[in-house]
Write a protein that holds these residues in place. Structure first.
Motif, mmCIF file in Angstrom:
data_model
loop_
_atom_site.group_PDB
_atom_site.id
_atom_site.type_symbol
_atom_site.label_atom_id
_atom_site.label_comp_id
_atom_site.label_asym_id
_atom_site.label_seq_id
_atom_site.Cartn_x
_atom_site.Cartn_y
_atom_site.Cartn_z
ATOM 1 N N LYS B 308 0.839 -1.200 0.000
ATOM 2 C CA LYS B 308 0.000 0.000 0.000
ATOM 3 C C LYS B 308 0.873 1.248 0.000
ATOM 4 C CE LYS B 308 -4.246 1.734 2.014
ATOM 5 N NZ LYS B 308 -5.360 1.321 2.882
ATOM 6 N N ALA B 309 1.832 1.286 0.869
ATOM 7 C CA ALA B 309 2.726 2.441 0.969
ATOM 8 C C ALA B 309 3.953 2.007 1.739
ATOM 9 C CB ALA B 309 2.026 3.582 1.710
ATOM 10 N N PHE B 310 5.032 2.773 1.626
ATOM 11 C CA PHE B 310 6.168 2.524 2.513
ATOM 12 C C PHE B 310 6.844 3.829 2.877
ATOM 13 C CE2 PHE B 310 9.790 2.822 -0.512
ATOM 14 C CZ PHE B 310 9.144 2.645 -1.747
ATOM 15 N N ILE B 311 7.385 3.855 4.075
ATOM 16 C CA ILE B 311 8.132 5.019 4.532
ATOM 17 C C ILE B 311 9.585 4.768 4.140
ATOM 18 C CG2 ILE B 311 8.750 6.457 6.501
ATOM 19 C CD1 ILE B 311 6.290 5.428 7.946
ATOM 20 N N PRO B 312 10.164 5.642 3.302
ATOM 21 C CA PRO B 312 11.471 5.314 2.730
ATOM 22 C C PRO B 312 12.674 5.709 3.570
ATOM 23 C CG PRO B 312 10.606 7.271 1.686
ATOM 24 C CD PRO B 312 9.580 6.839 2.699
ATOM 25 N N GLY B 313 12.486 6.437 4.681
ATOM 26 C CA GLY B 313 13.690 6.855 5.412
ATOM 27 C C GLY B 313 13.414 7.378 6.807
ATOM 28 N N GLY B 314 12.569 6.705 7.563
ATOM 29 C CA GLY B 314 12.271 7.156 8.921
ATOM 30 C C GLY B 314 10.974 7.950 8.966
ATOM 31 N N ALA B 315 10.424 8.072 10.166
ATOM 32 C CA ALA B 315 9.099 8.661 10.328
ATOM 33 C C ALA B 315 9.003 10.077 9.763
ATOM 34 C CB ALA B 315 8.715 8.672 11.807
ATOM 35 N N SER B 316 10.122 10.777 9.662
ATOM 36 C CA SER B 316 10.085 12.157 9.167
ATOM 37 C C SER B 316 9.949 12.227 7.648
ATOM 38 C CB SER B 316 11.368 12.893 9.553
ATOM 39 O OG SER B 316 11.590 12.803 10.928
ATOM 40 N N ALA B 317 10.116 11.120 6.972
ATOM 41 C CA ALA B 317 10.151 11.135 5.510
ATOM 42 C C ALA B 317 8.764 11.003 4.911
ATOM 43 C CB ALA B 317 11.025 9.988 5.011
ATOM 44 N N PRO B 318 8.453 11.821 3.875
ATOM 45 C CA PRO B 318 7.215 11.602 3.137
ATOM 46 C C PRO B 318 7.162 10.178 2.576
ATOM 47 C CG PRO B 318 8.165 13.722 2.558
ATOM 48 C CD PRO B 318 9.169 13.013 3.423
ATOM 49 N N TRP B 319 5.949 9.623 2.488
ATOM 50 C CA TRP B 319 5.790 8.215 2.117
ATOM 51 C C TRP B 319 5.992 8.008 0.619
ATOM 52 C CZ3 TRP B 319 0.693 6.624 5.127
ATOM 53 C CH2 TRP B 319 0.882 6.899 6.491
ATOM 54 N N PHE B 320 6.329 6.800 0.271
ATOM 55 C CA PHE B 320 6.415 6.362 -1.123
ATOM 56 C C PHE B 320 5.392 5.267 -1.378
ATOM 57 C CE2 PHE B 320 11.119 7.473 -2.331
ATOM 58 C CZ PHE B 320 10.719 8.770 -2.616
ATOM 59 N N PHE B 321 5.189 5.007 -2.682
ATOM 60 C CA PHE B 321 4.203 4.005 -3.087
ATOM 61 C C PHE B 321 4.807 3.124 -4.181
ATOM 62 C CE2 PHE B 321 2.494 8.133 -1.920
ATOM 63 C CZ PHE B 321 1.799 7.804 -0.776
ATOM 64 N N GLU B 322 4.003 2.198 -4.664
ATOM 65 C CA GLU B 322 4.375 1.301 -5.756
ATOM 66 C C GLU B 322 5.293 1.945 -6.809
ATOM 67 O OE1 GLU B 322 2.674 -1.912 -5.951
ATOM 68 O OE2 GLU B 322 4.072 -2.359 -7.579
ATOM 69 N N GLU B 323 4.921 3.158 -7.288
ATOM 70 C CA GLU B 323 5.663 3.777 -8.401
ATOM 71 C C GLU B 323 7.118 4.061 -8.052
ATOM 72 O OE1 GLU B 323 2.486 4.447 -7.135
ATOM 73 O OE2 GLU B 323 2.646 6.621 -7.360
ATOM 74 N N GLN B 324 7.423 4.202 -6.788
ATOM 75 C CA GLN B 324 8.795 4.577 -6.425
ATOM 76 C C GLN B 324 9.671 3.373 -6.085
ATOM 77 O OE1 GLN B 324 6.232 6.531 -4.864
ATOM 78 N NE2 GLN B 324 6.577 8.484 -5.899
ATOM 79 N N LEU B 325 9.137 2.167 -6.262
ATOM 80 C CA LEU B 325 9.882 0.975 -5.851
ATOM 81 C C LEU B 325 11.219 0.825 -6.553
ATOM 82 C CD1 LEU B 325 7.228 -1.871 -5.482
ATOM 83 C CD2 LEU B 325 8.786 -1.008 -3.725
ATOM 84 N N ASP B 326 11.319 1.332 -7.791
ATOM 85 C CA ASP B 326 12.553 1.113 -8.530
ATOM 86 C C ASP B 326 13.616 2.185 -8.313
ATOM 87 O OD1 ASP B 326 11.998 -1.395 -9.742
ATOM 88 O OD2 ASP B 326 10.445 -0.369 -10.904
ATOM 89 N N LEU B 327 13.353 3.090 -7.394
ATOM 90 C CA LEU B 327 14.384 4.077 -7.067
ATOM 91 C C LEU B 327 15.542 3.396 -6.349
ATOM 92 C CD1 LEU B 327 12.323 7.049 -5.617
ATOM 93 C CD2 LEU B 327 13.766 7.118 -7.657
#
Ligand SMILES: Cc1cc2nc3c(=O)[nH]c(=O)nc-3n(C[C@H](O)[C@H](O)[C@H](O)COP(=O)(O)O)c2cc1C
Ligand code: SF4
Ligand code: FES
Lengths: 227, 483
Positions: B308-327
């Motif tokens: 559904k979503a993932f936090i990419p770098g700690g609670a302070s970071a805006p969330w990412f989704f499916e589209e950002q998986l390949d970063l």
């Protein structure tokens, strides 16, 4: 009359000597007081003020900022249940409910027998091991209600619950207030010495002789183990 | 010289976990900072010495301090706390001719989702001590303070033991390794306050005060820090990289990871994955998809669920989704995509997650941990918490979603960069945040709200009931406007 026991007074003096300014020792000394009695008493703050050259109000001012310091008695065992995001996703809130229900207290409360105080806490850096709780700051990872019940049973039976997956298992789980059971101790002959900020501006000696050279025999007091 | 005992290596279990380093996965890949973790007694001086501890320090002592600084600068060692500032560059900010200078190792790790510094301190205290010594030698830092989070009793115990042993063996204190390099390391610990991780608050705390951030400028304590003197503050993981760099050199270090982000990092992946854990990963060349789905890493989402979503770098970071998986796991790319690699904490949420609840939990953290020095943060974060709470409890008002964004705009004014977020940018607040506050804690609280709202607005709306009892379905209607 001094507040600290003789041994703790010695420890306090040693701690203060590790800082350029005594006030820096306020937090470690508050921990020491909490270790002695399980919470921070008024007498403790008066003594710490005395030792660090500030007022008791300033000691309270600093201490009250930090949530680990207790200014009222708490249970012998402080149960901290993490409900922050990683733990929440895997059942941290349900675990907290179980803890509250089985002990019959709400978060923040202490059981009538003085054994347990329960807190809902923020992330305790065990997020991959969620959900987790700590007892007197010893970790129980990937915990569920059964883990918690077993820990409570152990503590009532006088057994150490540390074997249940908590790390650093040596000995019994200490009462609230004791953190690391081993202290730093700098032997006099190994001490480099604190460097107070007031000390007038000279660069340290090893910057003047490069690369670092062996000291002259007069100053050398030690031997590296396997040169 | 006495013969060194063989350290007893511990074999990982079926899942690849190292039993004594809870959560650490001994997977394939280079291990620059976690190499010692699999040894059961990795925290002892015996094991550390038998596996090469203090070799980097000896290498450093054989060179000039400037040389050591240059090596670290050439390695492009990026700070591991969150902002990713190059350590070698930061080290250069100490003003000439102002003495003494101090070092503070930041071991206050408390950003939700983050779990790496505790492992480094519990499992390999000598590596950290060695790193501190290398920094002190290079920059002429006269005393080191090791600030460990108060709750980490075991880390304090292990570091105290390690320091005592290292002092006795001549690695710390006076005339280190029989040279004229002398420095004391003072073990210090906090008492529970997230904000104390912010470097100027850390310094206040170390001076015996309430842990409240200082006004900027100066932006770096390297200029004015502890007791008003130049002070280098580095994260524990940053310092733990130094022994390897000095032993093997900057060129070898840059052989790992990408050009912009050399070396490895410890990533903690938590939440709804099959094999949550702490992984040492090459930066820049590994992607979020590799990490979350790879067989060598987390092996996908639990029960075959959808992401559904993932936090990419700690609670302070805006969330990412499916589209950002390949970063790739690289500060620059993640930043350009509108979030941050931050503290290496990845929190994965599957499709069963109630995002309003998750959002509230993260916001509540910031509300609780606000130090209260700035009004937008002190008031704003608790408003955000209250509003989210009433939405979750079924008492939300149709105007609440706009109100949330408006509060966010007061803590961190301006729109998200449109380039990164398309039209949705217009109703969100910016990242990196513009601040109306003294430190980034306040603005951090806005990240989960705008992330979740931008993506899952309908889920918020479904929880809001208008006064006439009909659920709000589309864009929110202002209070009092005709329905
Ligand atoms: C609210 C806040 C909390 C922080 N918490 C931590 C922390 O727990 N640990 C840490 O190392 N740095 C933390 N930082 C970052 C420090 O201010 C500082 O930038 C860092 O220690 C520098 O280390 P590095 O350059 O080696 O990455 C925090 C910053 C902010 C604004
Ligand atoms: S932003 Fe919040 S935490 Fe940071 S200084 Fe201001 S009030 Fe304190
Ligand atoms: S969120 Fe519970 S330990 Fe980090």
């Amino acid at each position: 009359m001094s507040y600290f026991t003789e041994a703790n007074a010695r420890t306090a003096a040693e701690v203060i000597a590790r800082y350029p300014r005594p006030r820096s020792a306020v937090i470690p000394l508050l921990h020491l007081a909490q270790e002695q009695e399980g919470w921070v008493t008024r007498d403790a703050m008066v003594e710490i003020a005395d030792l660090t050259g500030i007022t008791p109000a300033e000691v309270l001012g600093t201490g009250s900022f930090y949530e680990m310091f207790r200014f009222h008695p708490v249970g012998r065992y402080l149960v901290n249940v993490c409900t922050n995001i990683s733990c929440q996703l895997l059942g941290g809130e349900e675990l907290l409910h179980h803890v509250e229900e089985s002990l019959g207290v709400h978060a923040g409360g202490t059981t009538d027998d003085g054994m347990f105080t329960v807190e809902e806490v923020e992330c305790v850096t065990a997020c991959t091991e969620a959900p987790c709780f700590t007892v007197n700051y010893r970790y129980f990872h990937r915990a569920d209600s059964d883990t918690f019940d077993a820990v409570v049973a152990d503590l009532y039976a006088g057994r150490s619950p540390l074997a249940r997956g908590a790390q650093g298992d040596h000995g019994n789980l200490p009462a609230h207030g004791t953190l690391g059971r081993l202290r730093q101790h700098i032997p006099d002959d190994r001490r480099a010495g604190v460097v107070p900020p007031e000390e007038a501006g000279e660069e340290p000696v090893w910057l003047r002789t490069t690369p670092a050279t062996a000291p002259s025999a007069a100053t050398s007091t030690t031997h590296a183990p396997d040169a | 010289m006495l013969p060194m005992p063989e350290p007893t290596a511990v074999h990982p279990d079926d899942m690849g976990y190292v039993p004594h380093a809870a959560g650490f996965v001994a997977n394939e890949g280079p291990k620059l900072v976690s190499g010692r973790f699999p040894y059961e007694d990795s925290y002892t001086l015996e094991c550390a010495l038998a596996t090469g501890a203090y070799t980097g320090l000896r290498a450093a002592l054989g060179r000039t301090p400037d040389d050591v600084h240059t090596e670290v600068r050439d390695a492009t060692l990026l700070g591991r706390a969150g902002a990713g500032f190059p350590a070698g560059v930061k080290w250069g900010f100490c003003p000439e001719g102002v003495w003494p200078r101090y070092l503070v190792a930041n071991g206050d790790e408390s950003e939700p989702g983050t779990y790496k510094d505790r492992l480094l301190m519990e499992r390999d205290p000598h590596q950290l001590i060695e790193g501190c010594l290398i920094a002190c030698y290079a920059l002429g830092l006269s005393q080191c303070f090791l600030y460990v989070r108060g709750e980490m009793a075991l880390a304090q115990e292990r570091l105290a033991a390690a320091l005592n042993d290292a002092y006795a063996a001549g690695y710390v204190g006076r005339n280190i390794c029989d040279t004229d390099f002398s420095v004391d390391i003072t073990l210090h610990w906090g008492a529970g306050a997230y904000i104390v991780g912010e470097e100027t608050a850390l310094i206040e705390s170390l001076e015996g005060n309430r842990g409240v951030p200082r006004l900027k400028p100066p932006y770096f304590p390297a200029v004015i820090g502890l007791y008003g003197k130049p002070t280098i503050v580095n994260n524990v993981e940053t310092l733990a990289n130094l022994p390897w760099i000095l032993e093997h050199g900057a060129v070898a270090y840059r052989g790992f990871g990408s050009e912009a982000s050399p070396g490895t990092r410890l990533f903690a992946v938590s939440g709804h994955v099959v094999r949550p854990g702490v992984y040492e990963v090459e930066q820049g060349v590994t992607t979020y998809r590799d990490l979350i789905y790879g067989l060598n890493f987390c092996r996908g989402i639990r029960d075959g669920n959808d992401l559904k979503a993932f936090i990419p770098g700690g609670a302070s970071a805006p969330w990412f989704f499916e589209e950002q998986l390949d970063l790739p796991l690289e500060a620059r790319d993640v930043g350009a995509a509108g979030s941050m690699l931050g503290s290496g904490a990845i929190v994965v949420m599957d499709h069963t997650t109630d995002v309003v609840k998750a959002c509230l939990r993260v916001v509540r953290f910031f509300a609780r941990e606000s130090c209260g020095k700035c009004s937008p943060c002190r008031e704003g974060t608790s408003w955000e918490e209250k509003i989210l709470e009433r939405i979750l409890d079924g008492h939300g008002r149709p105007s609440d979603l706009d109100l949330l964004l408006d509060i966010g705009d007061n803590i961190s004014p301006g729109p998200y960069p449109v380039a990164a977020h398309g039209a949705a940018a217009l109703d969100a607040v910016p990242f990196p945040p513009h601040q109306t506050t003294i430190c980034p804690l306040g603005p951090s609280s806005v990240a989960p709200i705008t992330s979740a709202l931008r993506r899952f607005r309908s889920e918020f709306e479904a929880k809001i009931t208008r006064r006439d009892g009909i659920p709000v379905q589309s864009a929110p209607v202002a209070d009092g406007a005709p329905a």
